[in-house]
Design a protein around this motif. Sequence first.
Motif, PDB file in Angstrom:
ATOM      1  N   VAL A 140      -9.971   5.844 -37.318  1.00 48.09           N
ATOM      2  CA  VAL A 140      -9.051   6.921 -36.965  1.00 48.09           C
ATOM      3  C   VAL A 140     -10.036   8.132 -36.517  1.00 48.09           C
ATOM      4  O   VAL A 140      -9.688   9.015 -35.827  1.00 48.09           O
ATOM      5  CB  VAL A 140      -8.077   7.366 -38.138  1.00 48.09           C
ATOM      6  CG1 VAL A 140      -7.744   8.758 -37.973  1.00 48.09           C
ATOM      7  CG2 VAL A 140      -6.795   6.341 -38.135  1.00 48.09           C
ATOM      8  N   SER A 143     -10.596   8.956 -32.896  1.00 47.73           N
ATOM      9  CA  SER A 143      -9.325   9.717 -32.441  1.00 47.73           C
ATOM     10  C   SER A 143      -9.406  11.227 -32.857  1.00 47.73           C
ATOM     11  O   SER A 143      -8.545  12.208 -31.997  1.00 47.73           O
ATOM     12  CB  SER A 143      -8.204   9.090 -32.637  1.00 47.73           C
ATOM     13  OG  SER A 143      -8.269   7.808 -31.877  1.00 47.73           O
ATOM     14  N   GLY A 271      -4.153  11.724 -30.575  1.00 46.71           N
ATOM     15  CA  GLY A 271      -3.189  11.527 -31.766  1.00 46.71           C
ATOM     16  C   GLY A 271      -2.460  10.140 -31.812  1.00 46.71           C
ATOM     17  O   GLY A 271      -2.427   9.678 -32.988  1.00 46.71           O
ATOM     18  N   MET A 272      -2.071   9.988 -30.647  1.00 47.37           N
ATOM     19  CA  MET A 272      -1.460   8.525 -30.811  1.00 47.37           C
ATOM     20  C   MET A 272      -2.506   7.215 -30.875  1.00 47.37           C
ATOM     21  O   MET A 272      -2.140   6.366 -31.421  1.00 47.37           O
ATOM     22  CB  MET A 272      -0.672   8.169 -29.176  1.00 47.37           C
ATOM     23  CG  MET A 272       0.451   9.179 -28.862  1.00 47.37           C
ATOM     24  SD  MET A 272       1.625   9.205 -30.180  1.00 47.37           S
ATOM     25  CE  MET A 272       2.336   7.195 -30.455  1.00 47.37           C
ATOM     26  N   ILE A 275      -2.751   7.059 -34.552  1.00 45.93           N
ATOM     27  CA  ILE A 275      -1.663   6.327 -35.028  1.00 45.93           C
ATOM     28  C   ILE A 275      -2.068   5.176 -35.073  1.00 45.93           C
ATOM     29  O   ILE A 275      -1.910   3.838 -35.807  1.00 45.93           O
ATOM     30  CB  ILE A 275      -0.284   6.872 -34.658  1.00 45.93           C
ATOM     31  CG1 ILE A 275      -0.163   8.349 -35.026  1.00 45.93           C
ATOM     32  CG2 ILE A 275       0.729   5.883 -34.891  1.00 45.93           C
ATOM     33  CD1 ILE A 275       0.901   9.007 -34.414  1.00 45.93           C
ATOM     34  N   VAL A 279      -1.947   2.125 -37.767  1.00 44.93           N
ATOM     35  CA  VAL A 279      -0.822   1.210 -38.061  1.00 44.93           C
ATOM     36  C   VAL A 279      -1.059  -0.206 -37.630  1.00 44.93           C
ATOM     37  O   VAL A 279      -0.822  -1.174 -38.257  1.00 44.93           O
ATOM     38  CB  VAL A 279       0.544   1.817 -37.070  1.00 44.93           C
ATOM     39  CG1 VAL A 279       1.637   1.016 -37.264  1.00 44.93           C
ATOM     40  CG2 VAL A 279       0.714   3.109 -37.867  1.00 44.93           C
ATOM     41  N   LEU A 324      -1.929   4.844 -27.616  1.00 45.98           N
ATOM     42  CA  LEU A 324      -1.520   3.822 -28.886  1.00 45.98           C
ATOM     43  C   LEU A 324      -2.193   2.658 -28.436  1.00 45.98           C
ATOM     44  O   LEU A 324      -2.623   1.999 -29.566  1.00 45.98           O
ATOM     45  CB  LEU A 324       0.102   4.006 -28.801  1.00 45.98           C
ATOM     46  CG  LEU A 324       0.658   2.924 -29.749  1.00 45.98           C
ATOM     47  CD1 LEU A 324       0.555   3.808 -31.277  1.00 45.98           C
ATOM     48  CD2 LEU A 324       2.325   2.800 -29.492  1.00 45.98           C
TER      49      LEU A 324
END
Length: 417
Positions: A140, A143, A271-272, A275, A279, A324
């Motif tokens: 993360v 990002s 930001g995506m 995530i 996830v 994402l």
Amino acid sequence: MKRYYPWLIAILGLLMLMVSNGLTITGITAFDPSLLSEFGWSRAVLKFRDLLTLLLAGLMAPFLGMLIDRVGPKRLALVGSLMLAALYFAYGYVHSIGMVYLIHVGFAAVLVAAGLNVAVIMVSQWFVTKRGVALGITLVGTSLGGVVLPKIIVAMLPALGWRESFMWLSVVPLVLFVLVLLLVRTPAQMGMQPYGARDAKAGAGETAATDELPDIGYAAAIRTPTFWALAMVAMTTFYSILSVSAHLFLYMRDMGFDLATAGNAMAVMYGMAMIGKFVLGFLADYYAPKRVFLINIAIMIGGAVLLAGMKPGLIWYALVLFGLGWGGLYTMIQLLAVNAFGLSSAGKILGTITLLDATSGGLGIWITALLYDHFGSYHVAFLVIAVLIVAAFIAGFRVRNERQQLVLQDAPKPAMR
């Protein structure tokens, strides 16, 4: 406190990547309009700095990968953070493109000493089970650097100007230096076992079962189809994400958006990705990692196709999908490599993949700038990106768990009756 120490290391890995990647690759692009305005360089001339950084980082990676395996990640991270502080302070005094290139040569060493491979190995040695979640947390950081740092820089520029902003930001790596010095330890130094080691001995869980398998050495690993499939995916997707992120500020400005909105676009994409890294890294602990891997690439293809369409109304949807898909994929490449080959030669294996993907990423940034200078827009450059990610999807089907395959090959065959 000891109970939570593995997760503290994962968070520290996040901070390390946020600082090293954010200040050298993602966040620094917020300075591009100021540099182009002051010096009048073409985009290809400016972006050649990124090719230098990533190409040299790739060339250094296999050698420093050997150092990771020998001396451990802590010493390299300490050296890298000090170098980054000095280089950022020096950036405030640049007066020629040659000085910029020289600083970015130094950034290459920073990326290898306090970047991805060091963070992955630092965290992986603390986890047997839940490694996907831990690496997802750590990754993360790349990002988060793209979300936080551009917005900070955009806020600093009007008040301080670009030179003084560089100097103030040099404090950030010094904070990282202190955290690494005080907190980074191995499980043995803490008198602990890695997280989930007891479950591994009991044979619980897919990751635990994977850790029971014998490691594959570097020479054997680079002869496997999985190594080259992962390298192909890494090369094509790094070309793509680094090209888009390096040119997003300039692209948004070309589309008529103001500086703040351009910063928001970077924040949406990263930001995506943030995530996706967490996830989809979490899902990889519960579902077949290869399946999650292919889904990530498919999502990224959708975003790349929308970006190539150059439709202003679709930009935000494109950035959501692209970020994402890339975020989860970034985690999966590291996880699949560690699972497929083990940790004993992980520094050299990941270092060699870094050599290939960093070279490809640097070329992508520069080639995208050349295509822009030639065609006057990013349309053709983004079409190339979409095609490359489709190639990555095809290559992804060749990935397999090589350690498991090795055990199956060595297993005695049933007697013929």
